[in-house]
Motif scaffolding. Structure first.
Motif, PDB file in Angstrom:
ATOM      1  N   LEU A  89       1.057  -1.251   0.264  1.00  0.00           N
ATOM      2  CA  LEU A  89      -0.059  -0.360   0.114  1.00  0.00           C
ATOM      3  C   LEU A  89       1.114   1.062  -0.153  1.00  0.00           C
ATOM      4  CD1 LEU A  89      -3.295  -0.804   2.459  1.00  0.00           C
ATOM      5  CD2 LEU A  89      -2.659  -1.133   0.065  1.00  0.00           C
ATOM      6  N   SER A  90       1.975   1.128   0.606  1.00  0.00           N
ATOM      7  CA  SER A  90       3.232   1.928   0.248  1.00  0.00           C
ATOM      8  C   SER A  90       3.327   2.601  -1.004  1.00  0.00           C
ATOM      9  CB  SER A  90       3.972   2.376   1.717  1.00  0.00           C
ATOM     10  OG  SER A  90       4.652   1.258   1.595  1.00  0.00           O
TER      11      SER A  90
ATOM     12  N   LEU B 227      -3.809   6.650   4.483  1.00  0.00           N
ATOM     13  CA  LEU B 227      -2.912   7.184   3.534  1.00  0.00           C
ATOM     14  C   LEU B 227      -2.649   8.007   3.205  1.00  0.00           C
ATOM     15  CD1 LEU B 227      -4.169   3.805   1.196  1.00  0.00           C
ATOM     16  CD2 LEU B 227      -2.101   3.628   2.825  1.00  0.00           C
ATOM     17  N   GLU B 228      -3.519   9.532   3.425  1.00  0.00           N
ATOM     18  CA  GLU B 228      -2.923  10.625   3.238  1.00  0.00           C
ATOM     19  C   GLU B 228      -1.842  10.613   3.749  1.00  0.00           C
ATOM     20  OE1 GLU B 228      -5.290  13.648   1.347  1.00  0.00           O
ATOM     21  OE2 GLU B 228      -5.069  11.446   0.422  1.00  0.00           O
ATOM     22  N   ASN B 229      -0.998  10.330   4.432  1.00  0.00           N
ATOM     23  CA  ASN B 229       0.288  10.838   4.545  1.00  0.00           C
ATOM     24  C   ASN B 229       1.617  10.272   3.768  1.00  0.00           C
ATOM     25  OD1 ASN B 229       0.040  10.437   8.068  1.00  0.00           O
ATOM     26  ND2 ASN B 229       1.462  11.862   7.588  1.00  0.00           N
ATOM     27  N   PHE B 230       0.412   9.984   2.532  1.00  0.00           N
ATOM     28  CA  PHE B 230       2.036   9.014   1.433  1.00  0.00           C
ATOM     29  C   PHE B 230       0.992  10.475  -0.125  1.00  0.00           C
ATOM     30  CE2 PHE B 230       1.876   5.160   3.552  1.00  0.00           C
ATOM     31  CZ  PHE B 230       3.126   5.384   3.871  1.00  0.00           C
ATOM     32  N   ASP B 231       2.273  10.985  -0.896  1.00  0.00           N
ATOM     33  CA  ASP B 231       1.527  12.274  -2.076  1.00  0.00           C
ATOM     34  C   ASP B 231       2.004  11.068  -2.888  1.00  0.00           C
ATOM     35  OD1 ASP B 231       4.674  11.246  -2.695  1.00  0.00           O
ATOM     36  OD2 ASP B 231       4.969  13.624  -2.881  1.00  0.00           O
ATOM     37  N   VAL B 232       1.529  11.970  -4.017  1.00  0.00           N
ATOM     38  CA  VAL B 232       0.788  11.227  -5.110  1.00  0.00           C
ATOM     39  C   VAL B 232       2.175   9.756  -5.560  1.00  0.00           C
ATOM     40  CG1 VAL B 232      -0.148  12.676  -6.344  1.00  0.00           C
ATOM     41  CG2 VAL B 232       2.045  12.577  -7.047  1.00  0.00           C
ATOM     42  N   LEU B 233       3.389   9.763  -5.019  1.00  0.00           N
ATOM     43  CA  LEU B 233       4.748   8.583  -5.606  1.00  0.00           C
ATOM     44  C   LEU B 233       4.823   7.728  -4.121  1.00  0.00           C
ATOM     45  CD1 LEU B 233       6.572  10.115  -8.249  1.00  0.00           C
ATOM     46  CD2 LEU B 233       4.920   8.338  -8.737  1.00  0.00           C
TER      47      LEU B 233
ATOM     48  N   ARG C 175       5.943   9.366  -1.673  1.00  0.00           N
ATOM     49  CA  ARG C 175       7.216   9.870  -0.103  1.00  0.00           C
ATOM     50  C   ARG C 175       6.013  10.089   0.827  1.00  0.00           C
ATOM     51  NH1 ARG C 175       8.611  14.652  -4.503  1.00  0.00           N
ATOM     52  NH2 ARG C 175       6.103  14.831  -4.426  1.00  0.00           N
ATOM     53  N   TRP C 176       6.866  10.169   2.151  1.00  0.00           N
ATOM     54  CA  TRP C 176       5.655  10.815   3.129  1.00  0.00           C
ATOM     55  C   TRP C 176       5.833  12.058   3.050  1.00  0.00           C
ATOM     56  CZ3 TRP C 176       3.277   8.482   7.022  1.00  0.00           C
ATOM     57  CH2 TRP C 176       3.568   8.371   8.423  1.00  0.00           C
ATOM     58  N   ARG C 177       4.660  12.554   3.759  1.00  0.00           N
ATOM     59  CA  ARG C 177       4.627  13.768   3.741  1.00  0.00           C
ATOM     60  C   ARG C 177       3.606  13.776   5.115  1.00  0.00           C
ATOM     61  NH1 ARG C 177      -0.536  14.969  -0.817  1.00  0.00           N
ATOM     62  NH2 ARG C 177      -1.623  13.417   0.521  1.00  0.00           N
ATOM     63  N   ASP C 178       3.777  15.345   6.134  1.00  0.00           N
ATOM     64  CA  ASP C 178       3.150  15.714   7.370  1.00  0.00           C
ATOM     65  C   ASP C 178       2.241  16.525   7.366  1.00  0.00           C
ATOM     66  OD1 ASP C 178       4.842  14.098   8.880  1.00  0.00           O
ATOM     67  OD2 ASP C 178       6.531  14.933   8.784  1.00  0.00           O
TER      68      ASP C 178
ATOM     69  N   ASN D 174      -5.855  21.763  -3.513  1.00  0.00           N
ATOM     70  CA  ASN D 174      -5.329  20.412  -4.519  1.00  0.00           C
ATOM     71  C   ASN D 174      -4.798  19.952  -4.179  1.00  0.00           C
ATOM     72  OD1 ASN D 174      -2.420  20.880  -4.472  1.00  0.00           O
ATOM     73  ND2 ASN D 174      -2.078  20.549  -6.270  1.00  0.00           N
ATOM     74  N   TYR D 175      -4.866  19.017  -2.672  1.00  0.00           N
ATOM     75  CA  TYR D 175      -4.465  18.284  -1.570  1.00  0.00           C
ATOM     76  C   TYR D 175      -2.727  18.022  -1.769  1.00  0.00           C
ATOM     77  CZ  TYR D 175      -9.783  17.541  -2.226  1.00  0.00           C
ATOM     78  OH  TYR D 175     -11.320  17.646  -3.097  1.00  0.00           O
TER      79      TYR D 175
END
Length: 260
Positions: free
Chosen positions: A159-160, A240-246, A248-251, A258-259
């Protein structure tokens, strides 16, 4: 089509023996045809054909740059499945594993400690290396098994992975919890959401600086007709929103319009 060995064992009635069946299964897994099975199965199961048409936001990769890593993104879940099958590992690894199967190029996205990162060439005037500066000249590295430290353990499982993250976006531009949640329901739970023909879906308002994506979704889900499906898929997508479109982890979101 069974081979001659299986036909002969069947004729002798030996395939009724559990040990014989196990031995034959292990034998067939060593056959070159197994590679075709693994590839076809994973592509159909995860619907990887979508990766042929989706492109990431051009602030991350140009089209030409992404084409150099597209195949590796598609191959990552295939190699992961191959590792589980070849070593008879638990199915729970699809959800949470202590390892990943990646290349040096993919690790430019993931940045897993202790594994080499493909060296990007910096664009003229770039003050620092960022995903949009990633311009590999050629793809030469192979997939390898990388054990995850406690710090990187969130990387485990399917999933990541970048492929899943990219397929469940709005045209590769920003993440979409709806798409991600629906995909998890379909691929992992076998739950195919059926939308009523007469359902009228209202537009989802984008999040703002004062309203989070979860609050926006909760407001959307307040409509009874929408809640039928959203009550099942939204929690999975939001998680799963801590993961961006590719992947990568984001806080935090870098652009609430545009989210992304």
């Amino acid at each position: 089509m069974p081979d001659e060995i299986l036909f002969e064992l069947a004729k002798q009635g030996k395939l009724k023996d559990a040990k014989v069946r196990r031995d034959q299964t292990l034998r067939m897994l060593q056959d070159e045809k197994t590679d075709r099975f693994i590839r076809d199965y994973v592509h159909q199961w995860l619907d990887l054909k979508k990766l042929e048409i989706v492109e990431p936001d051009l602030s991350i990769f140009t089209v030409d740059e992404f084409d150099l890593v597209r195949n590796q993104i598609k191959e990552e879940p295939v190699e992961f499945f191959r590792e589980l099958l070849s070593n008879n590992l638990s199915l729970l690894n699809f959800i949470d594993s202590d390892f990943v199967m990646i290349t040096e190029e993919l690790n430019y996205i993931y940045r897993i400690e202790g594994h080499p990162v493909a060296s990007p060439s910096k664009r003229p005037g770039a003050s620092k290396i960022s995903p949009k500066d990633y311009r590999p000249k050629e793809i030469t590295s192979e997939f390898s098994k990388v054990m995850l430290s406690k710090k990187d353990r969130f990387r485990g499982g399917l999933l990541s992975q970048a492929g899943f993250m990219l397929m469940t976006t709005n045209n590769g531009e920003y993440t979409n919890p709806f798409y991600r949640g629906a995909w998890v329901l379909k691929s992992f739970y076998g739950d195919h959401l059926e939308t009523p023909d007469d359902l009228e879906i209202s537009a989802l308002s984008p999040p703002t600086k004062t309203e989070s994506i979860k609050e926006t979704i909760d407001a959307h889900r307040a409509e009874t007709s929408c809640n039928i499906c959203h009550k099942k898929m939204d929690p999975l997508g939001i998680a799963l929103e801590n993961f961006d479109v590719l992947g990568r982890w984001r806080d935090k979101y870098t652009d609430v319009s545009n989210y992304a």
